[in-house]
Design a protein around this motif. Structure first.
Motif, PDB file in Angstrom:
ATOM      1  N   ILE A  29      -1.138   8.133  -1.180  1.00 23.20           N
ATOM      2  CA  ILE A  29      -2.553   8.306  -0.877  1.00 23.20           C
ATOM      3  C   ILE A  29      -2.762   9.579  -0.048  1.00 23.20           C
ATOM      4  O   ILE A  29      -3.667  10.370  -0.316  1.00 23.20           O
ATOM      5  CB  ILE A  29      -3.117   7.066  -0.141  1.00 23.20           C
ATOM      6  CG1 ILE A  29      -3.138   5.865  -1.095  1.00 23.20           C
ATOM      7  CG2 ILE A  29      -4.502   7.337   0.422  1.00 23.20           C
ATOM      8  CD1 ILE A  29      -3.390   4.529  -0.416  1.00 23.20           C
ATOM      9  N   GLU A  30      -1.905   9.811   0.935  1.00 24.92           N
ATOM     10  CA  GLU A  30      -2.019  11.000   1.783  1.00 24.92           C
ATOM     11  C   GLU A  30      -1.736  12.274   0.992  1.00 24.92           C
ATOM     12  O   GLU A  30      -2.427  13.277   1.156  1.00 24.92           O
ATOM     13  CB  GLU A  30      -1.057  10.890   2.973  1.00 24.92           C
ATOM     14  CG  GLU A  30      -1.154  12.043   3.940  1.00 24.92           C
ATOM     15  CD  GLU A  30      -2.530  12.227   4.560  1.00 24.92           C
ATOM     16  OE1 GLU A  30      -2.906  13.391   4.826  1.00 24.92           O
ATOM     17  OE2 GLU A  30      -3.252  11.240   4.769  1.00 24.92           O
ATOM     18  N   ILE A  31      -0.752  12.244   0.113  1.00 27.95           N
ATOM     19  CA  ILE A  31      -0.431  13.413  -0.715  1.00 27.95           C
ATOM     20  C   ILE A  31      -1.619  13.754  -1.615  1.00 27.95           C
ATOM     21  O   ILE A  31      -2.008  14.912  -1.726  1.00 27.95           O
ATOM     22  CB  ILE A  31       0.843  13.160  -1.544  1.00 27.95           C
ATOM     23  CG1 ILE A  31       2.069  13.133  -0.626  1.00 27.95           C
ATOM     24  CG2 ILE A  31       1.008  14.221  -2.635  1.00 27.95           C
ATOM     25  CD1 ILE A  31       3.326  12.582  -1.277  1.00 27.95           C
ATOM     26  N   MET A  54       0.854  -1.178   0.000  1.00 29.53           N
ATOM     27  CA  MET A  54       0.000   0.000   0.000  1.00 29.53           C
ATOM     28  C   MET A  54       0.897   1.237   0.000  1.00 29.53           C
ATOM     29  O   MET A  54       1.896   1.287   0.693  1.00 29.53           O
ATOM     30  CB  MET A  54      -0.907  -0.006   1.230  1.00 29.53           C
ATOM     31  CG  MET A  54      -1.765   1.219   1.341  1.00 29.53           C
ATOM     32  SD  MET A  54      -2.865   1.203   2.749  1.00 29.53           S
ATOM     33  CE  MET A  54      -4.152   0.190   2.087  1.00 29.53           C
ATOM     34  N   TYR A  55       0.529   2.196  -0.797  1.00 26.01           N
ATOM     35  CA  TYR A  55       1.303   3.424  -0.921  1.00 26.01           C
ATOM     36  C   TYR A  55       0.664   4.531  -0.085  1.00 26.01           C
ATOM     37  O   TYR A  55       0.016   5.438  -0.608  1.00 26.01           O
ATOM     38  CB  TYR A  55       1.409   3.821  -2.392  1.00 26.01           C
ATOM     39  CG  TYR A  55       2.217   2.828  -3.181  1.00 26.01           C
ATOM     40  CD1 TYR A  55       3.606   2.914  -3.198  1.00 26.01           C
ATOM     41  CD2 TYR A  55       1.608   1.802  -3.876  1.00 26.01           C
ATOM     42  CE1 TYR A  55       4.369   1.998  -3.917  1.00 26.01           C
ATOM     43  CE2 TYR A  55       2.360   0.874  -4.588  1.00 26.01           C
ATOM     44  CZ  TYR A  55       3.740   0.984  -4.600  1.00 26.01           C
ATOM     45  OH  TYR A  55       4.486   0.068  -5.297  1.00 26.01           O
ATOM     46  N   LYS A  56       0.865   4.434   1.234  1.00 23.89           N
ATOM     47  CA  LYS A  56       0.225   5.373   2.157  1.00 23.89           C
ATOM     48  C   LYS A  56       0.663   6.809   1.935  1.00 23.89           C
ATOM     49  O   LYS A  56      -0.157   7.723   2.038  1.00 23.89           O
ATOM     50  CB  LYS A  56       0.499   4.960   3.602  1.00 23.89           C
ATOM     51  CG  LYS A  56      -0.239   3.708   4.012  1.00 23.89           C
ATOM     52  CD  LYS A  56      -0.040   3.403   5.473  1.00 23.89           C
ATOM     53  CE  LYS A  56      -0.835   2.168   5.846  1.00 23.89           C
ATOM     54  NZ  LYS A  56      -0.765   1.885   7.267  1.00 23.89           N
ATOM     55  N   ASN A  57       1.932   7.024   1.631  1.00 24.15           N
ATOM     56  CA  ASN A  57       2.408   8.397   1.415  1.00 24.15           C
ATOM     57  C   ASN A  57       1.738   9.012   0.197  1.00 24.15           C
ATOM     58  O   ASN A  57       1.292  10.159   0.247  1.00 24.15           O
ATOM     59  CB  ASN A  57       3.931   8.423   1.249  1.00 24.15           C
ATOM     60  CG  ASN A  57       4.647   8.015   2.520  1.00 24.15           C
ATOM     61  OD1 ASN A  57       4.086   8.034   3.606  1.00 24.15           O
ATOM     62  ND2 ASN A  57       5.897   7.618   2.389  1.00 24.15           N
TER      63      ASN A  57
END
Length: 69
Positions: A6-8, A1-4
């Motif tokens: 997604i948050e950006i 999962m690409y949390k960074n």
């Protein structure tokens, strides 16, 4: 999962639908990529970093977080 990533996208007000259109992909494909089920291409990563979040390094944006199976 690409949390960074997604948050950006969330902070910049970019929906998954808009991000999919930006990359020229379907929403389902982008969802799979964001969840880590399929990989982003180098071109997709470069385009994202250059045009959406040039203030971040690619290593940060695309740092994959492993999820428990």
């Amino acid at each position: 999962m690409y949390k960074n990533l997604i948050e950006i996208l969330k902070r910049k007000g970019i929906s998954k639908k808009a991000y999919a259109e930006f990359l020229g992909l379907s929403e389902k494909t982008v969802w799979n990529k964001l969840q880590g089920k399929t990989e982003f291409t180098l071109g997709e990563a470069q385009k994202t970093c250059k045009l959406i979040c040039p203030e971040y390094k690619m290593d940060y944006v695309f740092a994959a977080k492993q999820t428990a199976a």
